[in-house]
Design an enzyme around this catalytic site. Structure first.
Site, short mmCIF file in Angstrom:
data_model
loop_
_atom_site.label_atom_id
_atom_site.label_comp_id
_atom_site.label_asym_id
_atom_site.label_seq_id
_atom_site.Cartn_x
_atom_site.Cartn_y
_atom_site.Cartn_z
N ARG A 64 -15.42 19.15 -0.15
CA ARG A 64 -15.94 20.41 -0.72
C ARG A 64 -17.46 20.42 -0.83
NH1 ARG A 64 -12.29 23.39 -4.63
NH2 ARG A 64 -10.23 22.66 -4.08
N LYS A 174 -2.35 4.23 0.58
CA LYS A 174 -1.42 4.10 -0.54
C LYS A 174 -2.01 4.78 -1.77
CE LYS A 174 -1.99 0.85 -3.65
NZ LYS A 174 -3.25 0.43 -4.27
N ASP A 203 -2.08 -0.17 4.52
CA ASP A 203 -2.02 -1.13 3.42
C ASP A 203 -3.11 -2.12 3.78
OD1 ASP A 203 -1.48 -3.58 2.05
OD2 ASP A 203 0.44 -2.73 1.46
N HIS A 204 -4.25 -2.06 3.09
CA HIS A 204 -5.41 -2.80 3.60
C HIS A 204 -5.18 -4.32 3.61
CE1 HIS A 204 -6.60 -3.35 -0.65
NE2 HIS A 204 -7.39 -4.31 -0.24
N LYS A 208 -6.36 -7.81 6.52
CA LYS A 208 -7.14 -9.02 6.18
C LYS A 208 -6.83 -10.10 7.21
CE LYS A 208 -7.19 -8.16 1.20
NZ LYS A 208 -8.53 -8.19 0.66
N GLU A 242 -7.08 -11.09 -10.37
CA GLU A 242 -8.38 -10.41 -10.28
C GLU A 242 -9.09 -10.53 -11.61
OE1 GLU A 242 -8.28 -6.56 -7.71
OE2 GLU A 242 -6.51 -6.50 -8.97
N ASP A 261 0.56 -0.46 -8.29
CA ASP A 261 -0.77 -0.64 -7.71
C ASP A 261 -0.82 -1.80 -6.72
OD1 ASP A 261 -3.60 0.05 -7.62
OD2 ASP A 261 -3.94 -1.85 -8.65
N HIS A 266 1.01 -4.26 -1.49
CA HIS A 266 0.33 -5.44 -0.95
C HIS A 266 1.17 -6.72 -1.06
CE1 HIS A 266 -2.90 -2.68 -0.93
NE2 HIS A 266 -3.37 -2.89 -2.14
N LYS A 366 -4.73 -8.08 -13.63
CA LYS A 366 -6.15 -7.75 -13.77
C LYS A 366 -6.72 -8.53 -14.96
CE LYS A 366 -6.47 -3.58 -11.23
NZ LYS A 366 -7.11 -4.03 -10.01
#
Ligand code: BG6
Length: 519
Positions: A64, A174, A203-204, A208, A242, A261, A266, A366
């Site tokens: 936008r 995702k 799915d990154h 890898k 993480e 998540d 993953h 996390k």
């Protein structure tokens, strides 16, 4: 330049650097967003530097926000310098690349928006020779996927392609749905206007290098696969830890939580790569056929079995790298009594001949003590221990042969084994034999997005999630999501930021006499 560095390294000889890409136009919806700036455009630029973009190439950004082509190019250049410092920025190369970047402000909720994109693509097709070959990348909020796909279809930009036809393609990020029903609904709607082979679900993790190496390691070597089963493997631990919290994404994360998540996508992909049977070839369907079988063999979770198989956690205030950080419920846009799990640990059972009786432990969280993702395969002990004094009663101190595939941040593989310490007595020492990507190849590791975008340009969906995998994964996780929604947590927050998660996760793994690896 990247390509010179790559080709200089003798270890990289024989790599297929010449994968062929037809001329094409690449349209990004959400071009003003973070993903475009941090990942997508830097990945395209890296491909350009390696000579992997086609001769005829145009990138059309849209969102936008009002911007001219020039302003878009400058914004992308500044973002590249800021977010991809490992890429060599040179005025001359950048200008050549930037000449293929275009921008149009559109409102994706209005048909006129698609008319603007259509007429711009007609111009770009003529200028860059990309006619009929278009990729649409939806780097937007998931709630816009269907409206955009429908808008593209209504304007004729997306049509159902025959299996023999490769274009157009649509890439989505995702999450693919919020649960099983919404993911089926999303797919049904998508399949009304295009066929599965046109849909690329990113799915990154699959992009890898270290994740791709799981298959190479298992199936290109003759020595590991004969051991890769219940006869020799005691248990497997998959860890994704993480130190970061929700990073300004409190509103999204409060709804998603650790299961949606990380685990549903993953970690399930990692699990499938570690447990799958050898595919009959490296063809996209052959590999994806084997991966889905793993999910179909997972013993379903039931309301009765959940407490013995799953643990949830939420971080409270604590310390990360010496600084105090707030608890999840104090994060921006998170409600003060949010029941969202920021940590999940699972014990999975696989009902097939290869894995029956081998517990697979998975944890993701996390604000844990370290950022580390790895798969650790723990082998069974030698049948008769001649060196009894070497073993401790504490499972976390006990030694096994462990093969660790380090996904990040240290990328490599290590194998732990016993050896005799030099000296007059027989003293056993446990050591690691290490392989490190960085030192072995001495080359920059391509980002996940570089590999995945290139594969999409080429038309190779091997590293993309197929619809049946996404559904099977939701199917496995769903009873857990439902149970945790129904039975609200009473002990949250139950772990401190900077720790290794709730004590219940240690109890879960201790139930089979094991302990989480100390990382
Ligand atoms: C994303 C999740 O998909 O993956 C994030 O939404 C998470 O919450 C991220 O932090 C982890 O990716 P990586 O590549 O840093 O391990």
């Amino acid at each position: 330049m990247i390509e010179e560095k790559v080709l200089d390294n003798p270890l990289l000889e024989g790599l297929a650097l010449d994968r062929h890409v037809d001329s094409l136009s690449f349209v990004i919806f959400g071009a003003h967003g973070d993903l475009t700036k941090r990942k997508l455009v830097p990945a395209m630029y890296a491909l350009f530097l390696q000579g992997l973009l086609p001769k005829g190439f145009a990138l059309l950004g849209t969102s936008r926000t009002k911007m001219s082509d020039e302003e878009f190019r400058n914004l992308m250049r500044d973002s590249l310098i800021k977010f991809a410092p490992d890429l060599p920025y040179e005025e001359e190369s950048w200008s050549r690349f930037a000449a293929s970047l275009y921008y149009r402000a559109t409102d994706s909720s209005k048909p006129e928006g698609y008319e603007v994109i259509k007429s711009t693509l007609t111009e770009l097709d003529a200028k860059h020779g990309t006619k009929g070959r278009h990729v649409f990348y939806l780097s937007t909020s998931p709630s816009l996927y269907l409206p955009i796909i429908k808008g593209l279809a209504a304007s004729g930009l997306v049509t159902k392609a025959k299996v023999s036809e490769a274009w157009p393609r649509v890439v989505i990020e995702k999450p693919f749905g919020h649960d099983l029903a919404s993911s089926i609904d999303l797919d049904e709607n998508i399949h009304e206007v295009m066929r599965e082979h046109q849909v690329y679900r990113i799915d990154h993790y699959l992009g890898k290098e270290t994740v791709q190496n799981i298959m190479v390691f298992r199936f290109a070597n003759g020595i590991f696969e004969p051991l890769w089963n219940r006869n020799h493997i005691d248990h497997i631990q998959i860890t994704n830890a993480e130190t970061i919290g929700v990073e300004g994404r409190g509103a999204y994360y409060q709804e998603a939580g650790a299961l949606r998540d990380m685990v549903q996508n993953h970690l399930m992909q990692l699990l499938a790569l570690v447990l799958m049977e050898p595919p009959i070839s490296m063809d996209a369907e052959a590999t994806r056929d084997e991966k889905i079988k793993v999910l179909r063999c997972l013993k379903p979770l039931t309301a009765e079995s959940i407490d013995q198989h799953a643990v949830r956690g939420q971080y409270g205030e604590g310390f990360i790298v010496g600084s105090t950080v707030p608890g999840f419920r104090q994060e921006e846009s998170v409600s003060p009594d949010a029941p969202t799990p920021t940590f999940a640990a699972l014990k999975l059972e696989v009902d097939n001949w290869r894995w029956a009786g081998v517990p697979i432990y998975m944890r993701s969280g996390k604000r844990l003590a370290k950022s580390i993702t790895e798969v650790a395969v723990h082998f069974k002990k030698a049948p008769h221990n001649l060196f009894a004094a070497d073993q401790s009663d504490d499972p976390s101190e006990r030694h096994d042969n462990v093969l660790v595939m380090q996904i990040q941040p240290e990328e490599g593989i290590s194998l732990k084994f016993a050896t005799k310490q030099p000296g007059p007595t027989t003293m056993v020492r446990w050591l690691n034999m290490d392989f490190k990507y960085g030192t072995a190849f001495g080359a920059r590791t391509p980002t996940a997005y570089e590999r995945l975008i290139l594969d999409c340009l080429i038309g190779d969906p091997s590293l993309y999630a197929r619809t049946d995998f996404v559904e099977a994964s939701w199917k496995y996780i769903e009873p857990l999501i439902e149970h945790w929604d129904k039975v609200k947590p009473t002990d949250f927050p139950n772990y401190k930021a900077g720790s290794w998660g709730p004590k219940a996760a240690d109890d879960l793994i201790a139930s089979t006499g094991h302990a989480w690896r100390k990382l």
